[in-house]
Scaffold this motif. Structure first.
Motif, mmCIF file in Angstrom:
data_model
loop_
_atom_site.group_PDB
_atom_site.id
_atom_site.type_symbol
_atom_site.label_atom_id
_atom_site.label_comp_id
_atom_site.label_asym_id
_atom_site.label_seq_id
_atom_site.Cartn_x
_atom_site.Cartn_y
_atom_site.Cartn_z
ATOM 1 N N THR A 78 0.843 -1.199 0.000
ATOM 2 C CA THR A 78 0.000 0.000 0.000
ATOM 3 C C THR A 78 0.877 1.247 0.000
ATOM 4 O OG1 THR A 78 -1.748 -1.159 1.206
ATOM 5 C CG2 THR A 78 -1.841 1.241 1.204
ATOM 6 N N GLY A 79 1.927 1.237 0.807
ATOM 7 C CA GLY A 79 2.841 2.366 0.839
ATOM 8 C C GLY A 79 3.478 2.634 -0.515
ATOM 9 N N GLU A 80 3.832 1.575 -1.236
ATOM 10 C CA GLU A 80 4.427 1.742 -2.565
ATOM 11 C C GLU A 80 3.420 2.338 -3.542
ATOM 12 O OE1 GLU A 80 7.542 1.489 -3.472
ATOM 13 O OE2 GLU A 80 8.201 0.741 -1.530
ATOM 14 N N LEU A 81 2.166 1.841 -3.508
ATOM 15 C CA LEU A 81 1.155 2.394 -4.419
ATOM 16 C C LEU A 81 0.840 3.843 -4.071
ATOM 17 C CD1 LEU A 81 -1.387 -0.504 -5.054
ATOM 18 C CD2 LEU A 81 0.632 0.175 -6.377
ATOM 19 N N PHE A 82 0.818 4.159 -2.774
ATOM 20 C CA PHE A 82 0.574 5.543 -2.370
ATOM 21 C C PHE A 82 1.716 6.439 -2.865
ATOM 22 C CE2 PHE A 82 0.893 9.161 0.519
ATOM 23 C CZ PHE A 82 -0.395 9.676 0.421
ATOM 24 N N ASP A 126 18.430 0.592 -12.854
ATOM 25 C CA ASP A 126 19.840 0.384 -12.576
ATOM 26 C C ASP A 126 19.958 -0.009 -11.106
ATOM 27 O OD1 ASP A 126 22.457 1.630 -11.413
ATOM 28 O OD2 ASP A 126 22.810 1.403 -13.580
ATOM 29 N N PRO A 127 20.818 -0.953 -10.761
ATOM 30 C CA PRO A 127 20.949 -1.358 -9.361
ATOM 31 C C PRO A 127 21.262 -0.201 -8.408
ATOM 32 C CG PRO A 127 22.111 -2.899 -10.766
ATOM 33 C CD PRO A 127 21.656 -1.768 -11.643
ATOM 34 N N ALA A 128 21.890 0.851 -8.898
ATOM 35 C CA ALA A 128 22.236 1.988 -8.048
ATOM 36 C C ALA A 128 21.127 3.040 -7.988
ATOM 37 C CB ALA A 128 23.523 2.628 -8.543
ATOM 38 N N ALA A 129 20.064 2.866 -8.784
ATOM 39 C CA ALA A 129 18.977 3.852 -8.814
ATOM 40 C C ALA A 129 18.259 3.896 -7.471
ATOM 41 C CB ALA A 129 17.996 3.515 -9.925
ATOM 42 N N GLU A 130 17.849 5.104 -7.084
ATOM 43 C CA GLU A 130 17.173 5.284 -5.800
ATOM 44 C C GLU A 130 15.669 5.097 -5.890
ATOM 45 O OE1 GLU A 130 18.279 8.869 -3.846
ATOM 46 O OE2 GLU A 130 20.409 8.492 -4.112
ATOM 47 N N ARG A 133 11.407 0.988 -8.319
ATOM 48 C CA ARG A 133 11.146 -0.421 -7.993
ATOM 49 C C ARG A 133 9.769 -0.662 -7.371
ATOM 50 N NH1 ARG A 133 16.210 0.876 -6.666
ATOM 51 N NH2 ARG A 133 17.888 -0.262 -7.664
ATOM 52 N N GLY A 134 8.965 0.370 -7.241
ATOM 53 C CA GLY A 134 7.692 0.256 -6.529
ATOM 54 C C GLY A 134 6.788 -0.854 -7.036
ATOM 55 N N ILE A 137 8.122 -4.290 -6.336
ATOM 56 C CA ILE A 137 7.896 -4.656 -4.937
ATOM 57 C C ILE A 137 6.464 -5.121 -4.741
ATOM 58 C CG2 ILE A 137 7.738 -3.712 -2.585
ATOM 59 C CD1 ILE A 137 10.203 -1.950 -3.352
ATOM 60 N N VAL A 138 5.509 -4.367 -5.300
ATOM 61 C CA VAL A 138 4.092 -4.754 -5.186
ATOM 62 C C VAL A 138 3.878 -6.138 -5.795
ATOM 63 C CG1 VAL A 138 1.736 -4.189 -5.935
ATOM 64 C CG2 VAL A 138 3.243 -2.377 -5.070
ATOM 65 N N ALA A 139 4.435 -6.382 -6.969
ATOM 66 C CA ALA A 139 4.277 -7.684 -7.629
ATOM 67 C C ALA A 139 4.878 -8.810 -6.800
ATOM 68 C CB ALA A 139 4.902 -7.655 -9.022
ATOM 69 N N ALA A 140 5.993 -8.539 -6.145
ATOM 70 C CA ALA A 140 6.663 -9.578 -5.351
ATOM 71 C C ALA A 140 5.920 -9.898 -4.055
ATOM 72 C CB ALA A 140 8.091 -9.147 -5.025
ATOM 73 N N LEU A 141 5.228 -8.917 -3.495
ATOM 74 C CA LEU A 141 4.582 -9.101 -2.192
ATOM 75 C C LEU A 141 3.128 -9.550 -2.255
ATOM 76 C CD1 LEU A 141 5.888 -5.907 -0.344
ATOM 77 C CD2 LEU A 141 6.741 -8.254 -0.127
ATOM 78 N N THR A 142 2.506 -9.442 -3.419
ATOM 79 C CA THR A 142 1.071 -9.689 -3.517
ATOM 80 C C THR A 142 0.768 -10.838 -4.464
ATOM 81 O OG1 THR A 142 0.742 -8.104 -5.340
ATOM 82 C CG2 THR A 142 0.635 -7.226 -3.081
ATOM 83 N N ASP A 143 -0.488 -11.298 -4.431
ATOM 84 C CA ASP A 143 -0.895 -12.387 -5.316
ATOM 85 C C ASP A 143 -1.227 -11.900 -6.716
ATOM 86 O OD1 ASP A 143 -0.747 -14.688 -3.547
ATOM 87 O OD2 ASP A 143 -2.288 -13.643 -2.406
ATOM 88 N N ASP A 144 -1.704 -10.666 -6.824
ATOM 89 C CA ASP A 144 -2.053 -10.105 -8.127
ATOM 90 C C ASP A 144 -2.121 -8.597 -7.971
ATOM 91 O OD1 ASP A 144 -2.713 -10.077 -10.824
ATOM 92 O OD2 ASP A 144 -4.781 -10.731 -10.543
ATOM 93 N N TRP A 145 -1.970 -7.881 -9.061
ATOM 94 C CA TRP A 145 -2.162 -6.444 -9.053
ATOM 95 C C TRP A 145 -2.595 -6.017 -10.439
ATOM 96 C CZ3 TRP A 145 0.347 -2.613 -11.878
ATOM 97 C CH2 TRP A 145 1.483 -3.005 -12.564
ATOM 98 N N GLY A 146 -3.175 -4.839 -10.533
ATOM 99 C CA GLY A 146 -3.621 -4.365 -11.830
ATOM 100 C C GLY A 146 -4.104 -2.939 -11.776
ATOM 101 N N ILE A 147 -4.712 -2.528 -12.878
ATOM 102 C CA ILE A 147 -5.182 -1.164 -13.056
ATOM 103 C C ILE A 147 -6.656 -1.237 -13.412
ATOM 104 C CG2 ILE A 147 -4.847 0.979 -14.356
ATOM 105 C CD1 ILE A 147 -2.072 -0.407 -15.168
ATOM 106 N N ALA A 148 -7.450 -0.340 -12.845
ATOM 107 C CA ALA A 148 -8.881 -0.289 -13.132
ATOM 108 C C ALA A 148 -9.260 1.151 -13.456
ATOM 109 C CB ALA A 148 -9.678 -0.784 -11.921
ATOM 110 N N PRO A 149 -10.351 1.327 -14.193
ATOM 111 C CA PRO A 149 -10.793 2.690 -14.484
ATOM 112 C C PRO A 149 -11.278 3.375 -13.204
ATOM 113 C CG PRO A 149 -12.404 1.096 -15.270
ATOM 114 C CD PRO A 149 -11.214 0.318 -14.778
#
Length: 169
Positions: A78-82, A126-130, A133-134, A137-149
């Motif tokens: 949630t923090g990443e999406l926010f 890039d591995p050094a980029a600040e 990755r949001g 991270i969301v994809a790695a932590l959740t079962d599914d994600w997407g976009i809705a109107p």
């Protein structure tokens, strides 16, 4: 659309989405047509509000007696999406971001809505980029994600994720 790029079956615009059941209808455990809303909050689209959003989500989900790992995953995702909504979807300081938590049976769905119509895209960084990755991270932590109107009568988009959680009260 889901994270994999395949279309997600979202209801057509203008179609009511089940949320809280009508007052004359009893909630049955596991009823797939009912998604009781746990939290819906609209906050200013300001990076300084991220900690408040994470705290609200954590407090709300703690009441469901979630195991620690799914609770932490939901709060972090949630923090990443926010952060994405603030950084990419709400350029005007007067904009707001709406965070909604819903549950159906053993599934938790978190939606973050902003005013931008631009769809988020996972990036190779890039591995050094600040940043950048949001969504990974969301994809790695959740079962599914997407976009809705957006909701009818509003502009923008909603980015969501789901977690299947066993042991949720």
């Amino acid at each position: 659309m889901t994270a994999s790029g395949t279309p997600r079956h979202e209801p057509p615009r203008g179609t009511p989405v089940p949320s809280d059941p009508p007052a004359d209808r009893a909630i049955r455990p596991g009823d797939p047509t009912v998604a009781p809303r746990l939290l819906r909050t609209t906050v200013p689209a300001q990076a300084s509000r991220a900690a408040c959003v994470r705290t609200m989500v954590a407090e709300c989900l703690t009441g469901l007696r979630l195991p620690p790992e799914p609770l932490d995953n939901a709060v972090l995702a949630t923090g990443e999406l926010f952060a994405n909504a603030v950084g990419h979807g709400s350029p005007d300081p007067a904009d707001t971001v709406t965070v909604t938590l819903e549950r159906t049976g053993h599934e938790l769905r978190v939606t973050v809505a902003d005013r931008s119509c631009a769809a988020p895209r996972p990036r190779t960084t890039d591995p050094a980029a600040e940043s950048g990755r949001g969504l990974a991270i969301v994809a790695a932590l959740t079962d599914d994600w997407g976009i809705a109107p957006p909701d009818p009568g509003t502009t923008g988009k909603k980015v969501w994720f789901t977690l299947v959680v066993h042991g949720m009260s």
